[in-house]
Design a protein around this motif. Structure first.
Motif, short mmCIF file in Angstrom:
data_model
loop_
_atom_site.label_atom_id
_atom_site.label_comp_id
_atom_site.label_asym_id
_atom_site.label_seq_id
_atom_site.Cartn_x
_atom_site.Cartn_y
_atom_site.Cartn_z
N MET A 50 24.09 41.87 40.40
CA MET A 50 25.17 41.84 41.46
C MET A 50 26.10 40.63 41.19
N ALA A 51 25.68 39.58 40.30
CA ALA A 51 26.46 38.53 40.03
C ALA A 51 27.76 38.98 39.38
N ASN A 52 27.72 39.90 38.54
CA ASN A 52 28.88 40.37 37.96
C ASN A 52 29.97 41.26 38.61
N ASN A 53 29.57 41.19 39.64
CA ASN A 53 30.59 42.31 40.72
C ASN A 53 31.99 41.62 40.61
N ALA A 54 32.14 40.31 40.56
CA ALA A 54 33.51 39.88 40.66
C ALA A 54 34.46 40.54 39.26
N ALA A 55 33.70 40.72 38.42
CA ALA A 55 34.34 41.24 37.23
C ALA A 55 34.93 42.63 37.33
N PHE A 56 34.02 43.39 38.38
CA PHE A 56 34.25 44.78 38.63
C PHE A 56 35.15 45.06 39.64
N GLY A 57 35.87 44.14 40.32
CA GLY A 57 36.63 44.41 41.52
C GLY A 57 36.26 44.41 42.65
N VAL A 58 35.25 43.71 42.88
CA VAL A 58 34.49 44.01 44.25
C VAL A 58 35.39 43.21 45.45
N GLN A 59 35.56 44.20 46.35
CA GLN A 59 36.19 43.49 47.45
C GLN A 59 35.38 43.16 48.49
N GLY A 60 35.95 42.24 49.35
CA GLY A 60 35.14 41.72 50.50
C GLY A 60 34.51 42.45 51.58
N GLY A 83 37.59 48.95 45.89
CA GLY A 83 38.84 48.49 45.80
C GLY A 83 39.90 48.81 44.49
N PHE A 84 39.34 49.86 43.73
CA PHE A 84 39.97 50.65 42.65
C PHE A 84 40.97 51.68 43.28
N ASP A 85 42.00 51.59 42.54
CA ASP A 85 42.95 52.81 42.70
C ASP A 85 42.59 53.63 41.56
N MET A 86 42.00 54.85 41.80
CA MET A 86 41.38 55.79 40.92
C MET A 86 42.64 56.39 40.09
N SER A 87 43.59 56.49 40.67
CA SER A 87 44.68 56.85 39.66
C SER A 87 45.19 56.24 38.82
N ALA A 88 45.16 54.82 38.83
CA ALA A 88 45.66 53.76 37.91
C ALA A 88 44.34 53.67 36.80
N GLY A 89 44.76 53.19 35.77
CA GLY A 89 43.85 52.78 34.81
C GLY A 89 43.38 51.59 34.82
N MET A 149 44.56 43.42 40.91
CA MET A 149 43.33 42.69 41.64
C MET A 149 43.68 41.35 41.21
N GLY A 150 44.44 40.80 40.26
CA GLY A 150 44.81 39.39 40.00
C GLY A 150 43.73 38.86 39.07
N LYS A 151 43.20 40.00 38.29
CA LYS A 151 42.23 39.34 37.22
C LYS A 151 42.72 39.32 35.99
N GLY A 152 44.07 39.74 35.64
CA GLY A 152 44.71 39.40 34.48
C GLY A 152 44.60 40.28 33.44
N ALA A 153 44.59 40.03 32.01
CA ALA A 153 44.29 40.72 31.08
C ALA A 153 42.85 40.96 30.93
#
Length: 154
Positions: free
Chosen positions: A1-11, A123-129, A137-141
């Motif tokens: 569950m610690a990796n969730n920040a990398a996957f766009g988990v929202q509050g 938090g994912f927009d499924m129509s976007a890649g 989400m401000g995660k950058g490249a």
């Protein structure tokens, strides 16, 4: 569950172990439900692209899913089952209501709808890649930017 920040988990995402919606809550997202009913290959391709963190093409995954469904029938269920397992592993979700392969074999459309809703709830927009989601989400490249070539030097 610690990796969730990398996957766009929202509050407001689901708690650890719990899916954000039930397997049969398809009509909670009517758009996703209709997409899955009429074009399950698109739904699956989008799920695979996000779960693979952009490592697989939405179009290629969806096309392979469609080919497997057309030729083998059960092959598409087994292929999509792999991605349900990956999704559960990434977010620490429980294997509910039964084993991943059983969920996909018994109700492929409901399983795809639930996975699609889960990623949207996170938090994912499924129509976007993947890349567009990371930028939004401000995660950058996702990968390191190319290094400029300094050219010739003496």
């Amino acid at each position: 569950m610690a990796n969730n920040a990398a996957f766009g988990v929202q509050g407001n995402a689901a708690a650890a172990g719990a899916w954000s919606s039930g397997l049969c809550d398809c009509f909670d997202d009517v758009g996703g439900c209709c997409l899955t009913f009429f074009c399950p290959c698109v739904t699956f391709g989008r799920i695979a692209h996000i779960v693979d963190q952009g490592g697989s093409s939405c179009c290629v995954s969806g096309s392979l899913y469609m080919l497997l469904a057309s030729v083998t029938g059960l092959g598409a269920c087994l292929y999509s089952c792999i991605y349900r397992s990956k999704l559960r592993s990434q977010y620490g979700l429980t294997e509910k209501p039964c084993a991943d392969c059983c969920v996909h074999l018994c109700c492929e459309a409901c399983a795809l709808c639930q996975e699609y809703r889960e990623l949207k709830a996170r938090g994912f927009d499924m129509s976007a890649g993947w890349q567009d989601n990371m930028e939004r989400m401000g995660k950058g490249a996702v990968t390191a930017p190319p290094q400029p070539n300094p050219g010739m030097s003496r």
